[in-house]
Design a protein around this motif. Structure first.
Motif, PDB file in Angstrom:
ATOM      1  N   MET A 116       0.683  -1.190  -0.041  1.00 13.80           N
ATOM      2  CA  MET A 116       0.115  -0.035   0.022  1.00 13.80           C
ATOM      3  C   MET A 116       0.927   1.246  -0.011  1.00 13.80           C
ATOM      4  N   SER A 117       0.380   2.477  -0.642  1.00 14.39           N
ATOM      5  CA  SER A 117       0.909   3.512  -0.580  1.00 14.39           C
ATOM      6  C   SER A 117       0.772   4.134   1.041  1.00 14.39           C
ATOM      7  N   GLY A 118       1.279   5.519   0.957  1.00 14.29           N
ATOM      8  CA  GLY A 118       1.034   6.139   2.397  1.00 14.29           C
ATOM      9  C   GLY A 118      -0.110   6.999   2.250  1.00 14.29           C
ATOM     10  N   TYR A 119      -0.470   7.221   3.421  1.00 16.87           N
ATOM     11  CA  TYR A 119      -1.877   8.076   3.768  1.00 16.87           C
ATOM     12  C   TYR A 119      -1.553   8.626   5.044  1.00 16.87           C
ATOM     13  N   THR A 120      -1.705  10.151   5.042  1.00 18.00           N
ATOM     14  CA  THR A 120      -1.377  10.872   6.526  1.00 18.00           C
ATOM     15  C   THR A 120      -2.663  11.524   6.765  1.00 18.00           C
ATOM     16  N   LEU A 125     -13.726   3.434  -2.434  1.00 18.99           N
ATOM     17  CA  LEU A 125     -13.056   2.446  -2.988  1.00 18.99           C
ATOM     18  C   LEU A 125     -13.414   2.052  -4.205  1.00 18.99           C
ATOM     19  N   GLY A 126     -12.449   1.746  -5.241  1.00 20.87           N
ATOM     20  CA  GLY A 126     -13.032   1.532  -6.605  1.00 20.87           C
ATOM     21  C   GLY A 126     -11.676   0.797  -7.161  1.00 20.87           C
ATOM     22  N   ASP A 127     -11.988   0.226  -8.641  1.00 25.25           N
ATOM     23  CA  ASP A 127     -11.082  -0.180  -9.526  1.00 25.25           C
ATOM     24  C   ASP A 127     -11.198   0.276 -10.902  1.00 25.25           C
ATOM     25  N   MET A 128     -12.335   0.903 -11.483  1.00 26.90           N
ATOM     26  CA  MET A 128     -12.154   1.269 -12.825  1.00 26.90           C
ATOM     27  C   MET A 128     -12.408   2.744 -12.969  1.00 26.90           C
ATOM     28  N   ASN A 129     -11.975   3.069 -14.253  1.00 27.87           N
ATOM     29  CA  ASN A 129     -12.207   4.747 -14.464  1.00 27.87           C
ATOM     30  C   ASN A 129     -13.572   5.039 -14.178  1.00 27.87           C
ATOM     31  N   VAL A 130     -14.472   4.422 -14.288  1.00 26.98           N
ATOM     32  CA  VAL A 130     -15.738   4.903 -13.750  1.00 26.98           C
ATOM     33  C   VAL A 130     -15.962   5.310 -12.137  1.00 26.98           C
ATOM     34  N   ASP A 131     -15.020   4.544 -11.655  1.00 23.69           N
ATOM     35  CA  ASP A 131     -14.716   4.945 -10.004  1.00 23.69           C
ATOM     36  C   ASP A 131     -14.208   6.269  -9.967  1.00 23.69           C
ATOM     37  N   VAL A 132     -13.176   6.761 -10.800  1.00 24.87           N
ATOM     38  CA  VAL A 132     -12.452   7.876 -10.527  1.00 24.87           C
ATOM     39  C   VAL A 132     -13.283   9.145 -10.018  1.00 24.87           C
ATOM     40  N   PRO A 133     -14.334   9.478 -10.454  1.00 23.58           N
ATOM     41  CA  PRO A 133     -15.166  10.482 -10.100  1.00 23.58           C
ATOM     42  C   PRO A 133     -15.283  10.717  -8.469  1.00 23.58           C
ATOM     43  N   LYS A 150     -11.916  11.063  -6.577  1.00 25.54           N
ATOM     44  CA  LYS A 150     -11.627  12.526  -6.420  1.00 25.54           C
ATOM     45  C   LYS A 150     -12.332  13.362  -5.620  1.00 25.54           C
ATOM     46  N   VAL A 151     -13.736  13.066  -4.938  1.00 27.00           N
ATOM     47  CA  VAL A 151     -14.243  13.801  -3.940  1.00 27.00           C
ATOM     48  C   VAL A 151     -14.213  13.035  -2.700  1.00 27.00           C
ATOM     49  N   ALA A 152     -13.389  12.238  -2.209  1.00 22.76           N
ATOM     50  CA  ALA A 152     -13.353  11.517  -1.118  1.00 22.76           C
ATOM     51  C   ALA A 152     -12.188  12.104  -0.091  1.00 22.76           C
ATOM     52  N   GLY A 153     -12.340  12.083   1.126  1.00 24.02           N
ATOM     53  CA  GLY A 153     -11.320  12.387   1.864  1.00 24.02           C
ATOM     54  C   GLY A 153     -10.107  11.451   1.981  1.00 24.02           C
ATOM     55  N   LEU A 154     -10.500  10.197   1.762  1.00 21.32           N
ATOM     56  CA  LEU A 154      -9.527   9.080   1.523  1.00 21.32           C
ATOM     57  C   LEU A 154      -9.925   8.405   0.323  1.00 21.32           C
ATOM     58  N   SER A 155      -9.037   8.311  -0.681  1.00 20.89           N
ATOM     59  CA  SER A 155      -9.492   7.287  -1.908  1.00 20.89           C
ATOM     60  C   SER A 155      -8.621   6.146  -2.057  1.00 20.89           C
ATOM     61  N   VAL A 156      -9.153   4.781  -2.388  1.00 18.90           N
ATOM     62  CA  VAL A 156      -8.221   3.547  -2.271  1.00 18.90           C
ATOM     63  C   VAL A 156      -8.706   2.924  -3.938  1.00 18.90           C
ATOM     64  N   ALA A 157      -7.789   2.765  -4.626  1.00  9.93           N
ATOM     65  CA  ALA A 157      -7.767   1.871  -5.595  1.00  9.93           C
ATOM     66  C   ALA A 157      -7.204   0.517  -5.061  1.00  9.93           C
ATOM     67  N   MET A 158      -7.995  -0.605  -5.776  1.00 12.85           N
ATOM     68  CA  MET A 158      -7.835  -1.994  -5.721  1.00 12.85           C
ATOM     69  C   MET A 158      -6.389  -2.406  -6.342  1.00 12.85           C
ATOM     70  N   GLY A 159      -5.784  -3.271  -6.058  1.00 11.70           N
ATOM     71  CA  GLY A 159      -4.509  -3.658  -6.500  1.00 11.70           C
ATOM     72  C   GLY A 159      -4.750  -4.137  -7.988  1.00 11.70           C
ATOM     73  N   VAL A 162      -4.153   5.912  -2.063  1.00 16.82           N
ATOM     74  CA  VAL A 162      -3.545   4.572  -1.597  1.00 16.82           C
ATOM     75  C   VAL A 162      -3.968   3.643  -2.593  1.00 16.82           C
ATOM     76  N   VAL A 163      -3.002   2.525  -2.467  1.00 18.74           N
ATOM     77  CA  VAL A 163      -3.397   1.259  -3.439  1.00 18.74           C
ATOM     78  C   VAL A 163      -3.400   0.141  -2.507  1.00 18.74           C
ATOM     79  N   THR A 164      -4.305  -0.843  -2.591  1.00 17.45           N
ATOM     80  CA  THR A 164      -4.382  -1.876  -1.620  1.00 17.45           C
ATOM     81  C   THR A 164      -4.137  -3.131  -2.338  1.00 17.45           C
ATOM     82  N   GLY A 165      -4.442  -4.359  -1.856  1.00 15.26           N
ATOM     83  CA  GLY A 165      -4.120  -5.579  -2.508  1.00 15.26           C
ATOM     84  C   GLY A 165      -5.478  -5.578  -3.745  1.00 15.26           C
ATOM     85  N   THR A 166      -5.230  -7.048  -4.244  1.00 20.59           N
ATOM     86  CA  THR A 166      -6.446  -7.132  -5.178  1.00 20.59           C
ATOM     87  C   THR A 166      -7.746  -7.364  -4.653  1.00 20.59           C
ATOM     88  N   ASN A 167      -8.548  -7.552  -5.563  1.00 20.92           N
ATOM     89  CA  ASN A 167     -10.175  -7.890  -4.839  1.00 20.92           C
ATOM     90  C   ASN A 167     -10.220  -9.548  -4.621  1.00 20.92           C
TER      91      ASN A 167
END
Length: 275
Positions: free
Chosen positions: A1-5, A220-228, A231-240, A252-257
């Motif tokens: 995972m990447s860092g988040y502060t 939390l999301g995985d596809m480009n349709v999830d990007v919007p 962008k508006v979340a205080g914490l955004s997570v992409a799946m691996g 941040v980036v987490t493990g896979t689904n």
């Protein structure tokens, strides 16, 4: 995972379903079920968003014991726990007709969703049976989409030729301009919704309904349709398993689904900052 502060306590989690919450076989990882319960125990609300129709989300709401608002059709329809419609956006009729005509001419199998109805021209399309099984939804075969095109929540088209789907997505984005939203929800589906019907709109609507600020929301999301919504979340997570463009949009980036990536993100970033 990447860092988040971040320091703002997270009070709401908004999660995509396919490719994020569930594994490729559409089942829930046991750790995901446990992490959802841990959110509930911590007083953190979990809401789901999806390109699926709202009733195609029901099996996961039940499996996770969720009685919370949820948004389908990429934000085109938000419903309460009692399935009452709280927010609904339809595609302008002219844009719906343009999308159907272009998808059809490109050789894609086209579906129209309007209200509670799912309308197809034939039940033997390449992904009709798959979608019916996955969402536990039923379709109606029609000769003409015209009666539904002034009240359409979402238009989907599919093909086993993924390059063709990607090309149609790009072409429709150019044709639609600012009158409709066009995105692939998977490599084999391209979706058209109202221009304001995106997951960012859905996440903000859910935050308003729950009564929290976007800064106190994790998406939390995985596809480009999830990007919007990322962008508006205080914490955004992409799946691996997410596309590189989605990972670049997330904090941040987490493990896979298929792994315990969803649960790992909840336990690493959300629960330690519970209110």
């Amino acid at each position: 995972m990447s860092g988040y502060t971040g320091t703002t306590p997270i009070r709401l989690v908004v999660s995509d379903i396919d490719g994020t919450l569930v594994r490729h076989d559409k089942t829930l990882h046991p750790e995901t079920i446990k992490a959802a319960q841990e959110l509930r125990d911590a007083g953190i609300v979990l809401c789901l968003v999806s390109s699926r129709p709202p009733r195609g989300m029901k099996m996961y709401l039940e499996a996770l014991g969720l009685k919370t608002p949820h948004a389908g059709f990429n934000g085109g329809e938000t419903v309460g726990a009692d399935e009452q419609i709280l927010d609904q956006l339809v595609i302008p009729g002219d844009a719906a007709r343009t999308a159907v005509a272009h998808m059809t001419a490109a050789g894609l199998d086209v579906w129209v969703f309007a209200g509670d109805g799912w309308y197809v021209k034939g039940g033997d399309g390449p992904y009709v049976a798959h979608e019916a099984e996955v969402t536990r939804n039923t379709f109606t075969v029609v000769d003409d989409f015209e009666p539904y095109l002034d009240s359409t929540n979402k238009i989907m088209s599919s093909s086993k030729e993924f390059d063709r789907v990607a090309r149609v997505e790009a072409e429709l984005q150019g044709l639609m301009g600012e009158v409709a939203s066009v995105n692939r929800s998977s490599p084999y589906y391209v979706d058209v919704t109202n221009v304001d019907a995106n997951k960012g709109h859905a996440a903000l609507a859910l935050a308003r309904i729950i009564g929290v600020s976007p800064e106190a929301m994790c998406c939390l999301g995985d596809m480009n349709v999830d990007v919007p919504m990322l962008k508006v979340a205080g914490l955004s997570v992409a799946m691996g398993n997410a596309a590189d463009s989605v990972k670049a949009a997330a904090m941040v980036v987490t493990g896979t689904n298929d792994e315990s990536g969803w649960a790992d993100a909840i336990r690493t970033y959300v629960l330690p900052k519970a209110p």
